[in-house]
Design a protein around this motif. Structure first.
Motif, PDB file in Angstrom:
ATOM      1  N   TYR A 158       0.867  -1.182   0.000  1.00  0.00           N
ATOM      2  CA  TYR A 158       0.000   0.000   0.000  1.00  0.00           C
ATOM      3  C   TYR A 158       0.897   1.223   0.000  1.00  0.00           C
ATOM      4  O   TYR A 158       1.827   1.323   0.806  1.00  0.00           O
ATOM      5  CB  TYR A 158      -0.899  -0.019   1.247  1.00  0.00           C
ATOM      6  N   PRO A 209       0.725   5.284  -0.028  1.00  0.00           N
ATOM      7  CA  PRO A 209       0.093   6.608  -0.002  1.00  0.00           C
ATOM      8  C   PRO A 209       1.105   7.702  -0.345  1.00  0.00           C
ATOM      9  O   PRO A 209       2.307   7.559  -0.097  1.00  0.00           O
ATOM     10  CB  PRO A 209      -0.366   6.741   1.455  1.00  0.00           C
ATOM     11  N   TYR A 221       1.682  11.737   0.533  1.00  0.00           N
ATOM     12  CA  TYR A 221       1.262  12.811   1.426  1.00  0.00           C
ATOM     13  C   TYR A 221       1.756  14.132   0.873  1.00  0.00           C
ATOM     14  O   TYR A 221       2.859  14.223   0.316  1.00  0.00           O
ATOM     15  CB  TYR A 221       1.814  12.592   2.837  1.00  0.00           C
ATOM     16  N   PRO A 276       1.713  16.977   7.268  1.00  0.00           N
ATOM     17  CA  PRO A 276       1.386  16.290   6.015  1.00  0.00           C
ATOM     18  C   PRO A 276      -0.082  15.857   6.012  1.00  0.00           C
ATOM     19  O   PRO A 276      -0.674  15.609   7.063  1.00  0.00           O
ATOM     20  CB  PRO A 276       2.308  15.060   6.035  1.00  0.00           C
ATOM     21  N   LEU A 331      -2.842  13.234   3.708  1.00  0.00           N
ATOM     22  CA  LEU A 331      -2.965  12.215   2.669  1.00  0.00           C
ATOM     23  C   LEU A 331      -3.558  12.822   1.403  1.00  0.00           C
ATOM     24  O   LEU A 331      -4.595  13.472   1.436  1.00  0.00           O
ATOM     25  CB  LEU A 331      -3.856  11.077   3.168  1.00  0.00           C
ATOM     26  N   PHE A 346       5.524  13.510  -0.077  1.00  0.00           N
ATOM     27  CA  PHE A 346       6.169  12.345   0.499  1.00  0.00           C
ATOM     28  C   PHE A 346       5.524  11.083  -0.062  1.00  0.00           C
ATOM     29  O   PHE A 346       4.297  10.921   0.001  1.00  0.00           O
ATOM     30  CB  PHE A 346       6.029  12.339   2.019  1.00  0.00           C
ATOM     31  N   SER A 350       3.533   0.785   3.115  1.00  0.00           N
ATOM     32  CA  SER A 350       3.189  -0.046   4.260  1.00  0.00           C
ATOM     33  C   SER A 350       2.813  -1.425   3.757  1.00  0.00           C
ATOM     34  O   SER A 350       2.567  -1.634   2.563  1.00  0.00           O
ATOM     35  CB  SER A 350       2.036   0.551   5.055  1.00  0.00           C
ATOM     36  N   GLY A 351       2.753  -2.393   4.673  1.00  0.00           N
ATOM     37  CA  GLY A 351       2.349  -3.737   4.292  1.00  0.00           C
ATOM     38  C   GLY A 351       2.345  -4.655   5.489  1.00  0.00           C
ATOM     39  O   GLY A 351       3.097  -4.439   6.439  1.00  0.00           O
ATOM     40  N   ARG A 366       2.811   0.661  10.897  1.00  0.00           N
ATOM     41  CA  ARG A 366       3.807   1.674  10.555  1.00  0.00           C
ATOM     42  C   ARG A 366       3.772   2.030   9.083  1.00  0.00           C
ATOM     43  O   ARG A 366       3.491   1.198   8.233  1.00  0.00           O
ATOM     44  CB  ARG A 366       5.216   1.162  10.851  1.00  0.00           C
ATOM     45  N   LEU A 367       4.112   3.292   8.823  1.00  0.00           N
ATOM     46  CA  LEU A 367       4.370   3.761   7.476  1.00  0.00           C
ATOM     47  C   LEU A 367       5.852   4.038   7.348  1.00  0.00           C
ATOM     48  O   LEU A 367       6.457   4.585   8.275  1.00  0.00           O
ATOM     49  CB  LEU A 367       3.618   5.067   7.212  1.00  0.00           C
ATOM     50  N   PHE A 370       8.337   6.332   5.270  1.00  0.00           N
ATOM     51  CA  PHE A 370       8.305   7.515   4.410  1.00  0.00           C
ATOM     52  C   PHE A 370       9.602   7.679   3.631  1.00  0.00           C
ATOM     53  O   PHE A 370      10.689   7.379   4.135  1.00  0.00           O
ATOM     54  CB  PHE A 370       8.093   8.774   5.249  1.00  0.00           C
ATOM     55  N   GLY A 371       9.475   8.202   2.414  1.00  0.00           N
ATOM     56  CA  GLY A 371      10.634   8.717   1.708  1.00  0.00           C
ATOM     57  C   GLY A 371      11.006  10.075   2.284  1.00  0.00           C
ATOM     58  O   GLY A 371      10.315  10.610   3.151  1.00  0.00           O
ATOM     59  N   LYS A 372      12.101  10.647   1.769  1.00  0.00           N
ATOM     60  CA  LYS A 372      12.596  11.898   2.331  1.00  0.00           C
ATOM     61  C   LYS A 372      11.887  13.122   1.767  1.00  0.00           C
ATOM     62  O   LYS A 372      12.116  14.233   2.238  1.00  0.00           O
ATOM     63  CB  LYS A 372      14.099  12.009   2.110  1.00  0.00           C
ATOM     64  N   TYR A 410       0.904   8.445  16.896  1.00  0.00           N
ATOM     65  CA  TYR A 410       2.324   8.427  16.568  1.00  0.00           C
ATOM     66  C   TYR A 410       2.980   9.753  16.931  1.00  0.00           C
ATOM     67  O   TYR A 410       2.336  10.790  16.902  1.00  0.00           O
ATOM     68  CB  TYR A 410       2.536   8.224  15.053  1.00  0.00           C
ATOM     69  N   TYR A 424       6.404  11.737  15.388  1.00  0.00           N
ATOM     70  CA  TYR A 424       7.474  11.801  14.401  1.00  0.00           C
ATOM     71  C   TYR A 424       8.280  13.079  14.644  1.00  0.00           C
ATOM     72  O   TYR A 424       7.786  14.043  15.184  1.00  0.00           O
ATOM     73  CB  TYR A 424       6.907  11.922  12.971  1.00  0.00           C
ATOM     74  N   GLY A 477      15.546  17.515   4.758  1.00  0.00           N
ATOM     75  CA  GLY A 477      16.207  16.486   3.963  1.00  0.00           C
ATOM     76  C   GLY A 477      16.124  15.083   4.518  1.00  0.00           C
ATOM     77  O   GLY A 477      16.621  14.140   3.888  1.00  0.00           O
ATOM     78  N   LEU A 478      15.500  14.919   5.674  1.00  0.00           N
ATOM     79  CA  LEU A 478      15.438  13.578   6.279  1.00  0.00           C
ATOM     80  C   LEU A 478      14.043  12.987   6.293  1.00  0.00           C
ATOM     81  O   LEU A 478      13.843  11.858   6.726  1.00  0.00           O
ATOM     82  CB  LEU A 478      15.983  13.616   7.708  1.00  0.00           C
ATOM     83  N   GLY A 479      13.067  13.742   5.891  1.00  0.00           N
ATOM     84  CA  GLY A 479      11.709  13.217   5.897  1.00  0.00           C
ATOM     85  C   GLY A 479      11.157  13.080   7.302  1.00  0.00           C
ATOM     86  O   GLY A 479      11.550  13.808   8.214  1.00  0.00           O
ATOM     87  N   LEU A 480      10.274  12.129   7.485  1.00  0.00           N
ATOM     88  CA  LEU A 480       9.606  11.904   8.760  1.00  0.00           C
ATOM     89  C   LEU A 480      10.183  10.661   9.421  1.00  0.00           C
ATOM     90  O   LEU A 480      10.171   9.577   8.841  1.00  0.00           O
ATOM     91  CB  LEU A 480       8.104  11.727   8.544  1.00  0.00           C
ATOM     92  N   ILE A 498       5.099   4.785  18.768  1.00  0.00           N
ATOM     93  CA  ILE A 498       3.724   4.459  18.409  1.00  0.00           C
ATOM     94  C   ILE A 498       2.982   4.115  19.692  1.00  0.00           C
ATOM     95  O   ILE A 498       3.546   3.470  20.583  1.00  0.00           O
ATOM     96  CB  ILE A 498       3.637   3.226  17.491  1.00  0.00           C
ATOM     97  N   TYR A 545      -4.268   1.873   8.799  1.00  0.00           N
ATOM     98  CA  TYR A 545      -3.289   2.657   9.547  1.00  0.00           C
ATOM     99  C   TYR A 545      -2.384   3.463   8.639  1.00  0.00           C
ATOM    100  O   TYR A 545      -1.631   4.302   9.104  1.00  0.00           O
ATOM    101  CB  TYR A 545      -2.471   1.749  10.460  1.00  0.00           C
ATOM    102  N   GLN A 564      -3.016   8.369   7.888  1.00  0.00           N
ATOM    103  CA  GLN A 564      -2.749   9.019   9.152  1.00  0.00           C
ATOM    104  C   GLN A 564      -3.136  10.487   9.076  1.00  0.00           C
ATOM    105  O   GLN A 564      -2.930  11.148   8.062  1.00  0.00           O
ATOM    106  CB  GLN A 564      -1.270   8.860   9.518  1.00  0.00           C
ATOM    107  N   PHE A 589      -2.413  14.095  10.589  1.00  0.00           N
ATOM    108  CA  PHE A 589      -1.318  14.773  11.270  1.00  0.00           C
ATOM    109  C   PHE A 589      -1.772  16.078  11.919  1.00  0.00           C
ATOM    110  O   PHE A 589      -2.654  16.772  11.412  1.00  0.00           O
ATOM    111  CB  PHE A 589      -0.193  15.105  10.277  1.00  0.00           C
TER     112      PHE A 589
END
Lengths: 114, 113
Positions: free
Chosen positions: A32, A34, A36, A44, A46, A89, A93-94, A101-102, A104-106, B33, B35, B40-43, B48, B99, B102, B104
């Motif tokens: 899955y 998503p 953001y 962020p 969705l 972003f 997940s899976g 948990r998700l 995330f990319g940067k 959650y 975070y 440059g590092l994202g989340l 949790i 899940y 999310q 935020f």
């Protein structure tokens, strides 16, 4: 080891063009994906998401193209508008990848040339 | 109207001071959650919480602890803050159904001097 990778830290296009934001992943258990959208000073939110059983998901001007064999996906923003300027972003997940948990990319910071 | 709130929005502390960041949600979501976001590092996932008093470490829990005594509230605590904990902190919540969707909060910008 970065499990979700976004190929560009930043992307700039002309207003009205189609923007393409790329993302790849390593874990085959992800199913899955998503995307953001985050505006400055906000959390962020969705935007659009796709399941690995599909190869395309469209919502208005936003489309996800998904390639399971290559483990990559892309977000296309058609007819880019000033209000689209934001950081995007890619996430994944899976089942079996970590409870609730998700990953995330940067992020890719997207902006327009007016 | 579904909402995640965070208090305070901005905070400046000195190194060694204790920090309390608070998060609330009005959706009766079970899972919440914390975070942190750095340029440059994202989340990055800190902790949790699956429900009241049911918390689990995320990817970067060192230097942080959490508390969840009511379903709608989730707190992040920094005991003796360090300068490298300067960051923007986001709280999020989700239903148990999906899940990956999310919600935020607006974030807390913490500066540790």
């Amino acid at each position: 080891q970065q499990q979700v990778r976004q190929s560009s830290q930043s992307l700039t296009v002309w207003e009205g063009e189609t923007a393409i934001l790329n993302c790849s992943y390593e874990n085959s258990a992800f199913d899955y994906f998503p995307w953001y959208q985050q505006f400055p000073g906000e959390g962020p939110a969705l935007l659009i998401a796709i399941r690995s059983v599909s190869d395309k998901k469209e919502d208005g001007r936003f489309t996800i193209f998904f390639n399971k064999r290559e483990k990559n996906l892309s977000l296309h923003i058609k007819d880019s508008q000033p209000g689209d300027s934001a950081t995007y972003f890619c996430a994944a997940s899976g089942a079996g990848t970590g409870s609730n948990r998700l990953t995330f990319g940067k992020g890719t910071k997207f902006s327009l040339i007016p | 109207d579904m909402k995640v709130t965070q208090m305070p929005r901005y905070l400046i502390k000195r190194m060694g001071e204790n920090v309390l960041l608070e998060c609330g949600q009005d959706m009766s979501h079970e899972t919440m959650y914390w975070y942190r976001q750095d340029p440059g590092l994202g989340l990055q996932l800190i902790y949790i919480s699956y429900d009241v008093d049911s918390n689990s470490e995320g990817d970067i829990p060192k230097g942080y602890r959490v508390s969840r005594k009511k379903r709608e509230h989730f707190s992040l605590i920094l005991d003796s803050a360090k300068t490298n904990q300067t960051s923007v902190y986001f709280c999020a919540s989700t239903t148990g159904v999906n899940y990956a969707e999310q919600f935020f909060g607006p974030g807390t910008r913490l500066t540790v001097l």
